[in-house]
Write a protein that holds these residues in place. Sequence first.
Motif, PDB file in Angstrom:
ATOM      1  N   THR A  36      40.798  27.746  34.331  1.00  0.00           N
ATOM      2  CA  THR A  36      41.255  28.276  33.048  1.00  0.00           C
ATOM      3  C   THR A  36      42.160  27.330  32.270  1.00  0.00           C
ATOM      4  O   THR A  36      42.253  27.414  31.061  1.00  0.00           O
ATOM      5  CB  THR A  36      42.021  29.596  33.259  1.00  0.00           C
ATOM      6  N   LYS A  50      43.889  33.710  26.563  1.00  0.00           N
ATOM      7  CA  LYS A  50      42.962  34.792  26.213  1.00  0.00           C
ATOM      8  C   LYS A  50      42.619  35.631  27.440  1.00  0.00           C
ATOM      9  O   LYS A  50      42.533  36.856  27.359  1.00  0.00           O
ATOM     10  CB  LYS A  50      41.675  34.216  25.603  1.00  0.00           C
ATOM     11  N   ILE A  51      42.437  34.967  28.578  1.00  0.00           N
ATOM     12  CA  ILE A  51      42.147  35.696  29.814  1.00  0.00           C
ATOM     13  C   ILE A  51      43.321  36.593  30.187  1.00  0.00           C
ATOM     14  O   ILE A  51      43.150  37.748  30.589  1.00  0.00           O
ATOM     15  CB  ILE A  51      41.808  34.714  30.953  1.00  0.00           C
ATOM     16  N   ILE A  77      36.323  39.265  37.489  1.00  0.00           N
ATOM     17  CA  ILE A  77      37.702  39.253  37.015  1.00  0.00           C
ATOM     18  C   ILE A  77      38.240  40.664  36.816  1.00  0.00           C
ATOM     19  O   ILE A  77      39.386  40.969  37.180  1.00  0.00           O
ATOM     20  CB  ILE A  77      37.856  38.414  35.728  1.00  0.00           C
ATOM     21  N   SER A  78      37.426  41.561  36.275  1.00  0.00           N
ATOM     22  CA  SER A  78      37.880  42.943  36.084  1.00  0.00           C
ATOM     23  C   SER A  78      38.163  43.612  37.421  1.00  0.00           C
ATOM     24  O   SER A  78      39.147  44.344  37.574  1.00  0.00           O
ATOM     25  CB  SER A  78      36.823  43.744  35.310  1.00  0.00           C
ATOM     26  N   LEU A 135      42.102  29.278  26.408  1.00  0.00           N
ATOM     27  CA  LEU A 135      41.256  30.041  27.324  1.00  0.00           C
ATOM     28  C   LEU A 135      42.116  30.812  28.330  1.00  0.00           C
ATOM     29  O   LEU A 135      41.899  32.004  28.567  1.00  0.00           O
ATOM     30  CB  LEU A 135      40.305  29.093  28.059  1.00  0.00           C
ATOM     31  N   ASP A 136      43.099  30.144  28.908  1.00  0.00           N
ATOM     32  CA  ASP A 136      43.977  30.777  29.886  1.00  0.00           C
ATOM     33  C   ASP A 136      44.728  31.956  29.270  1.00  0.00           C
ATOM     34  O   ASP A 136      44.822  33.041  29.871  1.00  0.00           O
ATOM     35  CB  ASP A 136      44.968  29.750  30.427  1.00  0.00           C
ATOM     36  N   ILE A 193      33.246  35.221  31.289  1.00  0.00           N
ATOM     37  CA  ILE A 193      34.614  35.713  31.457  1.00  0.00           C
ATOM     38  C   ILE A 193      35.310  35.714  30.097  1.00  0.00           C
ATOM     39  O   ILE A 193      35.791  36.742  29.629  1.00  0.00           O
ATOM     40  CB  ILE A 193      35.411  34.831  32.447  1.00  0.00           C
ATOM     41  N   ALA A 194      35.381  34.548  29.461  1.00  0.00           N
ATOM     42  CA  ALA A 194      36.022  34.427  28.155  1.00  0.00           C
ATOM     43  C   ALA A 194      35.581  33.123  27.515  1.00  0.00           C
ATOM     44  O   ALA A 194      35.057  32.225  28.190  1.00  0.00           O
ATOM     45  CB  ALA A 194      37.544  34.459  28.290  1.00  0.00           C
ATOM     46  N   GLU A 227      43.243  39.552  27.480  1.00  0.00           N
ATOM     47  CA  GLU A 227      42.077  40.424  27.450  1.00  0.00           C
ATOM     48  C   GLU A 227      41.799  41.121  28.776  1.00  0.00           C
ATOM     49  O   GLU A 227      41.095  42.142  28.810  1.00  0.00           O
ATOM     50  CB  GLU A 227      40.860  39.627  26.997  1.00  0.00           C
ATOM     51  N   TYR A 228      42.344  40.597  29.869  1.00  0.00           N
ATOM     52  CA  TYR A 228      42.139  41.222  31.172  1.00  0.00           C
ATOM     53  C   TYR A 228      43.451  41.697  31.788  1.00  0.00           C
ATOM     54  O   TYR A 228      43.665  42.899  31.966  1.00  0.00           O
ATOM     55  CB  TYR A 228      41.423  40.264  32.132  1.00  0.00           C
ATOM     56  N   TYR A 281      42.136  33.005  38.235  1.00  0.00           N
ATOM     57  CA  TYR A 281      42.018  33.486  36.869  1.00  0.00           C
ATOM     58  C   TYR A 281      43.179  33.168  35.940  1.00  0.00           C
ATOM     59  O   TYR A 281      43.089  33.393  34.744  1.00  0.00           O
ATOM     60  CB  TYR A 281      41.777  35.000  36.887  1.00  0.00           C
TER      61      TYR A 281
END
Length: 344
Positions: free
Chosen positions: A220, A242-243, A131-132, A239-240, A115-116, A246-247, A214
């Motif tokens: 996350t 970035k998710i 996730i996508s 991490l949270d 995921i990341a 990026e998503y 997510y």
Amino acid sequence: MSYEVFYEEYGYPMKGKKLEKLIQFLKEEQLTYDEGIDFTVNLVDSKGNIAATGSLEGKILKCIAVSDSFQGEGLAAKIVTILISHALSKGHSHLFLFTKPDNINIFIDLGFYIIAGTEDVVLMENKKGGISEYVNSLKSTVTYEDTGAIVLNCNPFTNGHLYLIETAAKQCEFLHLFVVSEDKSVFPADIRYELVNKGVQHLNNVVVHPTSDYLISSATFPTYFIKDKFKAGNINCLLDLKIFCEYFARILNIKKRFVGTEPFDKVTAEYNSEMKRILNEYNIEVVEVTRLEENNAAISASLVRKLLAEGDYERIKGMVPDTTYDFLISVEGNKIKEKLRIMN
């Protein structure tokens, strides 16, 4: 070396000397034992030493390590198989996994997908493109150029939250509200979501979503749910964030993220500070809105919970929307009041 030389040792979770031994083993493997773990399996050699270990927190596989002495024996696969089996027995089929970047290929071979990641940790899931697929399901049929977002817990939904939302809704064409799905708050996730959804019905450019697993979840951002707030200085929310960037922001075309000023909660305050730094790298503006006050004091969900435990509905009424107040005086709301009273 054959697998038969190892025996399985289980903890629900580990306690006492077995926990001390596990913590030391993880330390030697440059890992730390996480709060919240509810199941651990160790593979122990004939001398009583831990050869490999892995743990579960709900649907999250973590703290997986194999001693250097037993690399190449297939122990990681055995650990993951046991953890997956235990998770499935608890009703968890969509699983997440934390690992060090060096171990990615091991878990790709076991059916997990990235995921990341950061320099220190990678988050994976056992659903390809999960996730996508989730974020794409949230897309509006209309594309807006000026799109904003707010991520809230709302434990419970207050006039402070509503003020933040109404202020943000005036500053963008379309606003996504993400209500934290993790069920670690006094007010259950489905109730928090419902109170937010009812409370914003008058805003026609606002849509409410659950965060699923997510955003701000044990997967996350586990530090968010640690009760010892003094540990806030050690939070790792990269991490949270970035998710989110990026998503969520990329797929939903989010250009702004709105937050309220945070005078009370150190974890949230530090999260907001990190958010400004990281989102700037993705050209996403962080808009900080001054907290709504009543009687020269900022309205907070924690204060509402305190007043609810005390049964002070008169003061609460001026701090929450009518839809929240109606819930608080209901039979279900009274159950939460009693729970808070006992906790206090």
